[in-house]
Enzyme design. Structure first.
Site, PDB file in Angstrom:
ATOM      1  N   ASN A  38       0.847  -1.199   0.000  1.00 45.51           N
ATOM      2  CA  ASN A  38       0.000   0.000   0.000  1.00 45.51           C
ATOM      3  C   ASN A  38       0.880   1.245   0.000  1.00 45.51           C
ATOM      4  OD1 ASN A  38       0.589  -0.847   2.697  1.00 45.51           O
ATOM      5  ND2 ASN A  38      -1.109   0.325   3.538  1.00 45.51           N
ATOM      6  N   GLU A  40       0.324   5.202   0.657  1.00 42.50           N
ATOM      7  CA  GLU A  40      -0.621   6.232   1.110  1.00 42.50           C
ATOM      8  C   GLU A  40      -0.186   7.615   0.641  1.00 42.50           C
ATOM      9  OE1 GLU A  40      -1.079   5.604   5.358  1.00 42.50           O
ATOM     10  OE2 GLU A  40      -2.248   3.780   4.973  1.00 42.50           O
ATOM     11  N   CYS A  49      -4.161   0.613  -2.470  1.00 49.36           N
ATOM     12  CA  CYS A  49      -4.005  -0.636  -1.717  1.00 49.36           C
ATOM     13  C   CYS A  49      -2.922  -1.529  -2.325  1.00 49.36           C
ATOM     14  CB  CYS A  49      -5.312  -1.423  -1.729  1.00 49.36           C
ATOM     15  SG  CYS A  49      -6.647  -0.654  -0.816  1.00 49.36           S
ATOM     16  N   GLU A  51      -3.038  -4.766  -2.926  1.00 42.56           N
ATOM     17  CA  GLU A  51      -3.538  -5.717  -3.931  1.00 42.56           C
ATOM     18  C   GLU A  51      -3.569  -5.055  -5.309  1.00 42.56           C
ATOM     19  OE1 GLU A  51      -4.823  -4.940  -0.996  1.00 42.56           O
ATOM     20  OE2 GLU A  51      -6.075  -6.535  -0.176  1.00 42.56           O
ATOM     21  N   CYS A  82     -10.268  -5.157   0.551  1.00 43.04           N
ATOM     22  CA  CYS A  82     -11.387  -4.204   0.577  1.00 43.04           C
ATOM     23  C   CYS A  82     -12.279  -4.415  -0.650  1.00 43.04           C
ATOM     24  CB  CYS A  82     -10.864  -2.775   0.632  1.00 43.04           C
ATOM     25  SG  CYS A  82     -10.263  -2.136  -0.941  1.00 43.04           S
ATOM     26  N   CYS A  85     -10.757  -3.455  -4.079  1.00 44.89           N
ATOM     27  CA  CYS A  85      -9.761  -4.432  -4.551  1.00 44.89           C
ATOM     28  C   CYS A  85     -10.429  -5.708  -5.037  1.00 44.89           C
ATOM     29  CB  CYS A  85      -8.757  -4.745  -3.454  1.00 44.89           C
ATOM     30  SG  CYS A  85      -7.590  -3.384  -3.202  1.00 44.89           S
TER      31      CYS A  85
HETATM   32  N1  THU Z   1      -5.368  -1.454   2.485  1.00 45.23           N
HETATM   33  C1  THU Z   1      -4.809  -2.309   1.572  1.00 45.23           C
HETATM   34  O1  THU Z   1      -3.667  -2.123   1.138  1.00 45.23           O
HETATM   35  N2  THU Z   1      -5.561  -3.350   1.144  1.00 45.23           N
HETATM   36  C2  THU Z   1      -6.839  -3.606   1.544  1.00 45.23           C
HETATM   37  O2  THU Z   1      -7.490  -4.477   1.002  1.00 45.23           O
HETATM   38  C3  THU Z   1      -7.414  -2.854   2.660  1.00 45.23           C
HETATM   39  C4  THU Z   1      -6.703  -1.604   3.013  1.00 45.23           C
HETATM   40  C5  THU Z   1      -4.574  -0.299   2.926  1.00 45.23           C
HETATM   41  C6  THU Z   1      -5.123   1.022   2.488  1.00 45.23           C
HETATM   42  C7  THU Z   1      -4.547   1.945   3.541  1.00 45.23           C
HETATM   43  O3  THU Z   1      -3.225   2.295   3.145  1.00 45.23           O
HETATM   44  C8  THU Z   1      -4.457   1.082   4.780  1.00 45.23           C
HETATM   45  O4  THU Z   1      -4.537  -0.265   4.323  1.00 45.23           O
HETATM   46  C9  THU Z   1      -5.567   1.326   5.797  1.00 45.23           C
HETATM   47  O5  THU Z   1      -6.807   1.269   5.207  1.00 45.23           O
END
Ligand code: THU
Length: 129
Positions: A38, A40, A49, A51, A82, A85
């Site tokens: 991920n 940000e 994310c 994935e 999520c 994704c």
């Molecule tokens: N996140 C992912 O990388 N994958 C997911 O399926 C759920 C959330 C990340 C997004 C953000 O950087 C952090 O997790 C918190 O939501």
């Protein structure tokens, strides 16, 4: 490298200064392994994310078919992908019932689904004219 090892390795590179929730993902696409973490952003909705970054790496390399994906988080039980994704995973499945999604953490906990279980009755390109 195994999907598990690749996902654990890339989790260390996650850029998650805001949520502190580091995620690593490794996808096997057309027989090769692609990983992503991920990433940000201070403008929170621009965060991407793990994935989706793993799938994007595969697509950029010319791969088109997802075979399996492993996602590692520090959550217990391990987090599932999520909703956004899930739709992106579905896009690259030949058969969503045959593509495994495996969630793990460093404690050795393990959860497993197919893409079809995570996104039943999914919308896909097959719907489009
Ligand atoms: N996140 C992912 O990388 N994958 C997911 O399926 C759920 C959330 C990340 C997004 C953000 O950087 C952090 O997790 C918190 O939501």
């Amino acid at each position: 490298m195994s999907l598990e090892k690749a996902a654990i390795a890339v989790q260390a590179n996650a850029y998650a200064p805001y949520s502190k929730f580091k995620v690593g993902a490794a996808a096997r696409m057309d027989g090769a392994v692609y990983s992503g973490c991920n990433v940000e952003n201070a403008s929170y909705p621009l965060s991407v994310c793990a994935e989706r970054n793993a799938i994007a790496a595969g697509v950029a390399a010319g791969a088109r078919h997802l075979e399996e994906i492993v996602v590692v988080t520090d959550a217990s039980p391990p987090s599932s992908p999520c909703g956004g994704c899930r739709q992106v995973l579905r896009e690259f499945c030949r058969d969503p019932k045959a593509v495994k999604v495996i969630a793990i953490n460093a404690k050795g906990e393990h959860r497993e689904w197919t893409v079809a279980e995570l996104l039943p009755d999914s919308f896909s390109g097959a719907e489009l004219p």
